[in-house]
Motif scaffolding. Structure first.
Motif, PDB file in Angstrom:
ATOM      1  N   VAL A 163       0.845  -1.197   0.000  1.00 34.49           N
ATOM      2  CA  VAL A 163       0.000   0.000   0.000  1.00 34.49           C
ATOM      3  C   VAL A 163       0.879   1.246   0.000  1.00 34.49           C
ATOM      4  O   VAL A 163       1.756   1.387   0.859  1.00 34.49           O
ATOM      5  N   GLY A 212       2.349   0.065   3.716  1.00 36.41           N
ATOM      6  CA  GLY A 212       1.946  -1.212   4.295  1.00 36.41           C
ATOM      7  C   GLY A 212       2.308  -2.356   3.370  1.00 36.41           C
ATOM      8  O   GLY A 212       2.395  -2.183   2.145  1.00 36.41           O
ATOM      9  N   THR A 258      -7.945  -5.583   5.752  1.00 36.85           N
ATOM     10  CA  THR A 258      -6.892  -5.063   6.604  1.00 36.85           C
ATOM     11  C   THR A 258      -7.329  -3.711   7.127  1.00 36.85           C
ATOM     12  O   THR A 258      -8.377  -3.187   6.739  1.00 36.85           O
ATOM     13  N   HIS A 259      -6.551  -3.153   8.019  1.00 41.39           N
ATOM     14  CA  HIS A 259      -6.802  -1.787   8.455  1.00 41.39           C
ATOM     15  C   HIS A 259      -5.500  -0.995   8.353  1.00 41.39           C
ATOM     16  O   HIS A 259      -4.418  -1.531   8.563  1.00 41.39           O
ATOM     17  N   LEU A 260      -5.641   0.268   7.996  1.00 45.66           N
ATOM     18  CA  LEU A 260      -4.509   1.158   7.807  1.00 45.66           C
ATOM     19  C   LEU A 260      -4.662   2.326   8.765  1.00 45.66           C
ATOM     20  O   LEU A 260      -5.705   2.973   8.802  1.00 45.66           O
ATOM     21  N   THR A 261      -3.620   2.594   9.537  1.00 49.82           N
ATOM     22  CA  THR A 261      -3.670   3.657  10.536  1.00 49.82           C
ATOM     23  C   THR A 261      -2.666   4.746  10.185  1.00 49.82           C
ATOM     24  O   THR A 261      -1.472   4.466  10.012  1.00 49.82           O
ATOM     25  N   TYR A 321      -5.037   5.937  -1.036  1.00 51.96           N
ATOM     26  CA  TYR A 321      -4.269   4.700  -0.889  1.00 51.96           C
ATOM     27  C   TYR A 321      -4.214   3.999  -2.246  1.00 51.96           C
ATOM     28  O   TYR A 321      -5.245   3.824  -2.904  1.00 51.96           O
TER      29      TYR A 321
END
Length: 201
Positions: A127, A146, A161-164, A179
Motif C-alpha cells: 500500500v 503497508g 486489513t486496516h490502515l492507521t 491509498y
C-alpha cells in the motif's frame, strides 16, 4: 461438520439452491466454469455430500475472483481496530480532532494467489499513500506504507486489513487521503480516495 439437527439438512439444501441460483442469475445458457460449478455443487448437496458441495463453490468462487480486476470493495474510516472481516464500527463522519489517528478498514476483491511450499497458496499486496489538498496537489506521500501477506490452504475471499495514519502536526483543513494498493502476485493496482477534515482546536 456433517451432523444435522432435525430439518437442518433441508435448510442447507435450500440455502445451497438459493446460492447457486444467485450465482447463475444473469448468466447465459453456456455460462462457463462458475455456472458449471454451481450445478455440480447443487447435485452434491442434494446427494448429501455437503463438504464437497461447499468446497466446489468455494474453489469456483476463488477462480472467478482471480479473473476479476483488483478492486477495493470497501474502504471506510472506522473507530478503533476492526476485529474480523466485516466486524468494525464505521465512523459517522470524517472530521478528526488534532492528534486523532485516521483508521481505514479495507476489503479487497480480485487478488491473485500463487502456490508456495507445503501445498499452500499465498497472496501479497503493498500500500502506498498520498495526502492531497482539495485541488489535487500532493502534500505528502509514502511508498510501501503497508505490506500484507496471506498464506493458507485455501484462497480466502474475505481479505481485509486496516490502515492507521498519524497526521499529528498537520494544519486544520480539508484533505484527501489516497491509498494505492498493489497486488505483487498479479501486478494489478487499485486506488481509493477518502476525503477528510482536520478540525481546528
Amino acid at each position: 461438520m456433517s451432523f444435522f439437527r432435525s430439518g437442518s439438512r433441508r435448510r442447507f439444501l435450500h440455502t445451497c439452491g438459493v446460492l447457486c441460483a444467485s450465482l447463475l442469475a444473469g448468466f447465459p445458457a453456456a455460462a462457463g466454469p462458475l455456472a458449471d460449478a454451481a450445478k455440480v455443487a447443487e447435485e452434491k448437496a442434494a446427494a448429501g455430500d455437503v463438504i464437497s458441495a461447499y468446497e466446489t463453490i468455494a474453489e469456483a468462487t476463488a477462480d472467478f475472483s482471480m479473473a476479476l480486476p483488483l478492486t477495493v470493495k470497501k474502504a471506510v474510516f472506522v473507530a478503533g481496530k476492526p476485529t474480523a472481516y466485516g466486524a468494525y464500527d464505521e465512523r459517522s463522519n470524517s472530521v478528526f480532532k488534532a492528534g486523532e489517528p485516521l483508521v481505514t478498514y479495507v476489503e479487497l476483491l480480485g487478488l491473485d494467489w500463487k502456490p508456495v511450499e507445503g501445498g499452500k497458496r499465498q497472496s501479497n499486496f503493498t500500500v502506498d499513500l498520498a495526502i492531497t489538498d482539495t485541488s489535487g496537489q500532493t502534500l505528502a506521500s509514502q511508498e510501501n506504507f503497508g505490506n500484507f501477506t496471506f498464506t493458507g490452504f485455501v484462497r480466502n475471499q474475505e481479505i481485509f486489513t486496516h490502515l492507521t495514519l498519524d497526521v499529528t502536526g498537520a494544519d486544520p483543513g480539508d484533505y484527501v487521503l489516497r491509498y494505492t494498493i498493489k497486488d505483487t502476485v498479479g501486478s494489478n493496482t487499485a486506488t481509493v480516495e477518502q476525503p477528510f477534515t482536520l478540525a481546528a482546536q
